[in-house]
Enzyme design. Structure first.
Site, PDB file in Angstrom:
ATOM      1  N   ARG A   1      25.433  31.650  41.893  1.00  0.00           N
ATOM      2  CA  ARG A   1      25.942  32.910  42.430  1.00  0.00           C
ATOM      3  C   ARG A   1      24.799  33.922  42.378  1.00  0.00           C
ATOM      4  O   ARG A   1      24.460  34.420  41.305  1.00  0.00           O
ATOM      5  CB  ARG A   1      27.123  33.360  41.562  1.00  0.00           C
ATOM      6  CG  ARG A   1      28.063  34.342  42.199  1.00  0.00           C
ATOM      7  CD  ARG A   1      29.078  34.830  41.183  1.00  0.00           C
ATOM      8  NE  ARG A   1      28.438  35.695  40.203  1.00  0.00           N
ATOM      9  CZ  ARG A   1      28.878  35.882  38.966  1.00  0.00           C
ATOM     10  NH1 ARG A   1      29.926  35.264  38.524  1.00  0.00           N
ATOM     11  NH2 ARG A   1      28.237  36.700  38.141  1.00  0.00           N
TER      12      ARG A   1
ATOM     13  N   TYR B   1      24.467  40.063  31.585  1.00  0.00           N
ATOM     14  CA  TYR B   1      24.696  38.712  31.046  1.00  0.00           C
ATOM     15  C   TYR B   1      23.735  37.663  31.578  1.00  0.00           C
ATOM     16  O   TYR B   1      23.856  36.504  31.245  1.00  0.00           O
ATOM     17  CB  TYR B   1      26.148  38.283  31.269  1.00  0.00           C
ATOM     18  CG  TYR B   1      26.632  38.335  32.709  1.00  0.00           C
ATOM     19  CD1 TYR B   1      26.345  37.303  33.601  1.00  0.00           C
ATOM     20  CD2 TYR B   1      27.392  39.414  33.164  1.00  0.00           C
ATOM     21  CE1 TYR B   1      26.790  37.347  34.902  1.00  0.00           C
ATOM     22  CE2 TYR B   1      27.843  39.467  34.466  1.00  0.00           C
ATOM     23  CZ  TYR B   1      27.552  38.437  35.341  1.00  0.00           C
ATOM     24  OH  TYR B   1      27.995  38.484  36.630  1.00  0.00           O
TER      25      TYR B   1
ATOM     26  N   HIS C   1      29.625  38.916  40.065  1.00  0.00           N
ATOM     27  CA  HIS C   1      30.968  38.362  40.311  1.00  0.00           C
ATOM     28  C   HIS C   1      31.623  39.074  41.496  1.00  0.00           C
ATOM     29  O   HIS C   1      32.130  38.446  42.416  1.00  0.00           O
ATOM     30  CB  HIS C   1      31.810  38.509  39.054  1.00  0.00           C
ATOM     31  CG  HIS C   1      33.262  38.216  39.243  1.00  0.00           C
ATOM     32  ND1 HIS C   1      33.730  36.997  39.684  1.00  0.00           N
ATOM     33  CD2 HIS C   1      34.365  39.001  39.076  1.00  0.00           C
ATOM     34  CE1 HIS C   1      35.053  37.041  39.770  1.00  0.00           C
ATOM     35  NE2 HIS C   1      35.453  38.239  39.421  1.00  0.00           N
TER      36      HIS C   1
END
Lengths: 332, 362
Positions: free
Chosen positions: B262, B275, B266
């Site tokens: 990705r 993160y 998100h």
């Protein structure tokens, strides 16, 4: 008319639905050759084949989610959750998908399916086998929730539920599976969505459903000895709620008690009390009271008699409605 | 792909199936899978260019407040496009919220796809007509619907397949496991396609699963499984074509895991720098699926500079159409709130409908 038990009436309804409509399929855990743990699906696999009534892997979310897909594919699944608390793993499928697919797709897809859940106690079952879970489902828009109190209603309601274009949570009162009465298999299609007056009376309305209908009727008989003429309304349909029948009864009697097995706090009875109070305030001679299960996890079998509303507890509550029209102070 | 034992027949390749190296040159890691026809690869490339532009446009529209939220699938174009190309119009697609590009590739209207993310309605297209289920927000729940629908179609004598898309996080959910088990037991014609993009919101794969690859999760259920380089469009298309053919022929379900990444957060609302390391993202950019296929097709003389320019121009025009559609103000009808809750409306709902109608008139 032959006298049959509620379990037999349900079996007859399932058989007739399978016979009448090729799209109707029965599936779940143990519903095949065993005939269900309560024998409600007894003999259906033998008579109609495994195509129409079949066992699935033991996974409740799987059973419900699979049924969603089967219904999307044009079938009308009638699935069994075996015991009330066993349905909790399927809660997400029921509330997020079964209840909402029609709305999410703006009517393009519908889910005509019935989720049969044997519920409530009184059979000496061990933990996780006796929950009254109706409030979870009645609180979920998109579901119809019904529960029969008699063998005749078991037949009629299940046939109507299977024919319903909306998904139906069908709550079967386990402790009444073996109660018998003569049952007619000619349907008038009037059971769904409608409450019914089971016994007429002038002084007070007992509002009950499912397992408590018989208890309420027993109470009404016992109450005659005390000089009280008790009316009993069997809701049958918990959602939608039949305000008309309930309101008409309470306006006649001026007093009402709601009876259910489920825990009191935040329970279904609170909704009934609120609706009756809103619509019958000026006819009420006393507050609408509740007789319910205790606000505890369902107790072990040796203690369940303290949990279940019985005739004495209901009579005591009826007594608190004070017949001389003196002011009433609601208790616990 | 000959296997010695039934259990081994279910096992995925030891390394992800791959036809193209990161630089677009051929590699021989395809374990006997065959090359998709070249027209199919060119069509995949066209749709990947289109999909990437759509994704960028949708992300830009969140910044302008035109979309409530958008979960990007940038970097996952090979998976997205191959999912649509592997299916016929008669097959059912079960997408998640991240799979808008797959729906673009299937030919759905962008305005209808983005209805959900814009906040107008829960599903903007007609699932019955398009055979695309509503984009699913709960994780893995739709895998069971796909299994059930696949079984229903087979029982009705159709040879259609159900194709369920999920991410790596969804493989931790119980419904994923129940769906694999149900599909295997009933031999339902369903393909479970996991786009392992490395993160479930912020949780990295190593905290999601201890499995050597998610593809191994199929074996325990008796489901034929495969893993593929998710940034290699040739490989994804070949493996998914094979999986769909397997399911369609009545041999039962297939689980395919694509290893991808990705590139964006998100959703636009998320801060991925909290993160993950930017260097990791840059590494994956080097494995870009669109450039990889472009290099390969150009080298093989299957794609000209003229074609590339034409596809880019088409994508620009497409994006302009998306902008125009999304920039037009739409006021959903409040009375639609009461439609389609039930097939037979309840009396309670009728009363509440009257309440809202009165409020609107006041």
């Amino acid at each position: 008319m032959t006298e049959i038990s509620m379990a037999q009436a349900l079996n007859a309804a399932l058989r007739d639905a399978v016979k009448d409509d090729d799209r109707v399929l029965i599936f779940g855990e143990d519903v095949g050759p065993l005939g269900g743990v309560f024998r409600v699906t007894d003999g259906i696999t033998a008579d109609f084949g495994e195509e129409r009534c079949f066992d699935t892997p033991l996974a409740e979310s799987g059973i419900v989610g699979f049924a969603v897909g089967m219904a999307m594919g044009g079938f009308r699944p009638v699935i069994e959750m075996q015991f009330d608390a066993f349905a909790y793993p399927a809660f997400e499928q029921i509330t997020s998908h079964v209840a909402k697919l029609r709305n999410r797709t703006r009517g393009a897809l519908s889910l005509p399916m019935v989720i049969r859940i044997p519920y409530a106690g009184g059979i000496g079952g061990v933990e996780h086998h006796c929950d009254s879970s109706e409030a979870y489902y009645t609180h979920t828009p998109g579901l119809r929730v019904v529960t029969p109190g008699t063998p005749q209603d078991a037949y009629d309601l299940l046939r109507d539920a299977i024919d319903s274009p909306d998904p139906v949570i069908f709550l079967e009162p386990k402790c009444r599976y073996w109660s018998k009465e003569p049952v007619s298999f000619t349907r008038d299609g009037a059971a769904m969505d409608r409450a019914v007056v089971r016994r007429e009376g002038k002084d007070v309305t007992l509002i009950a459903y499912g397992p408590m209908v018989a208890t309420a009727l027993e109470t009404a008989e016992a109450a005659t000895a005390e000089g009280w003429d008790v009316e009993v309304v069997d809701l049958r349909s918990l959602n939608p709620f039949d305000d008309e029948t309930v309101t008409a009864s309470v306006r006649r009697t001026g007093r009402a008690v709601v009876v259910h097995e489920a825990a009191r706090f935040g329970g279904y009875g609170a909704e009934v009390v609120a609706r009756v109070t809103e619509q019958c305030f000026h006819q009420l001679h006393a507050p609408v009271l509740r007789v319910t299960g205790l606000d505890i996890p369902y107790p072990p079998p040796k203690l369940e008699r303290h949990q279940l509303p019985d005739v004495d507890r209901i009579l005591d509550t009826v007594a608190r409605l004070q017949w001389n029209d003196e002011p009433v102070v609601a208790g616990a | 792909m000959s296997r010695e034992t039934p259990a081994a027949a279910l096992l995925p390749s030891e390394v992800p199936v791959r036809f193209l190296a990161e630089d677009g040159t051929r590699v021989d890691q395809h374990g006997g899978y065959s090359d998709p026809p070249s027209e199919r690869l060119v069509e995949a490339y066209r749709l990947m260019v289109l999909g990437r532009r759509f994704d960028a446009q949708a992300t830009a529209l969140t910044k302008q407040g035109r979309l409530a939220v958008y979960p990007s699938s940038a970097g996952q174009e090979a998976c997205q496009v191959a999912s649509a190309l592997a299916l016929t119009d008669a097959d059912w697609l079960f997408p998640t919220y991240r799979d808008s590009v797959a729906l673009v590739a299937r030919g759905l209207e962008p305005g209808e796809i983005l209805t959900l993310l814009r906040g107008d309605a829960h599903c903007g297209y007609d699932p019955a007509k398009t055979r695309v289920a509503p984009q699913c927000t709960p994780l893995a729940t739709q895998t069971l619907h796909a299994a059930g629908l696949a079984h229903a179609m087979r029982r009705r004598g159709e040879d259609s397949v159900a194709f369920a898309l999920i991410g790596d996080g969804a493989t931790s959910e119980g419904d994923f496991h129940e769906a694999l088990n149900f599909a295997a037991v009933f031999k339902a014609p369903v393909v479970f396609f996991v786009q392992n993009n490395g993160f479930a919101i912020s949780v990295p794969f190593e905290k999601q699963s201890a499995a050597p690859a998610l593809a191994y999760k199929g074996v325990g259920y008796g489901v034929r499984s495969e893993q593929v380089d998710g940034n290699d469009a040739v490989a994804v298309l070949s493996v998914l074509d094979d999986a769909v053919a397997h399911a369609r022929s009545g041999l039962g379900p297939v689980l395919v895991e694509a290893h991808t990444y990705r590139i964006d957060a998100h959703t636009n609302a998320d801060d991925a720098t909290r993160y993950r390391d930017q260097a990791e993202v840059e590494n994956w950019r080097a494995a870009d699926p669109v450039r990889r296929l472009e290099t390969y097709l150009t080298t093989e003389n299957l794609l000209s500079t003229n074609d590339i320019e034409r596809f880019q121009a088409e994508a620009e025009k497409f994006a302009a159409g998306v902008r125009d559609t999304l920039n037009a103000d739409v006021e959903p009808d409040p009375m639609s709130l009461f439609e389609h809750v039930y097939a037979v409306p309840t009396r309670q709902l009728a009363a509440q409908r009257a309440l809202v109608a009165a409020e609107l008139e006041a």
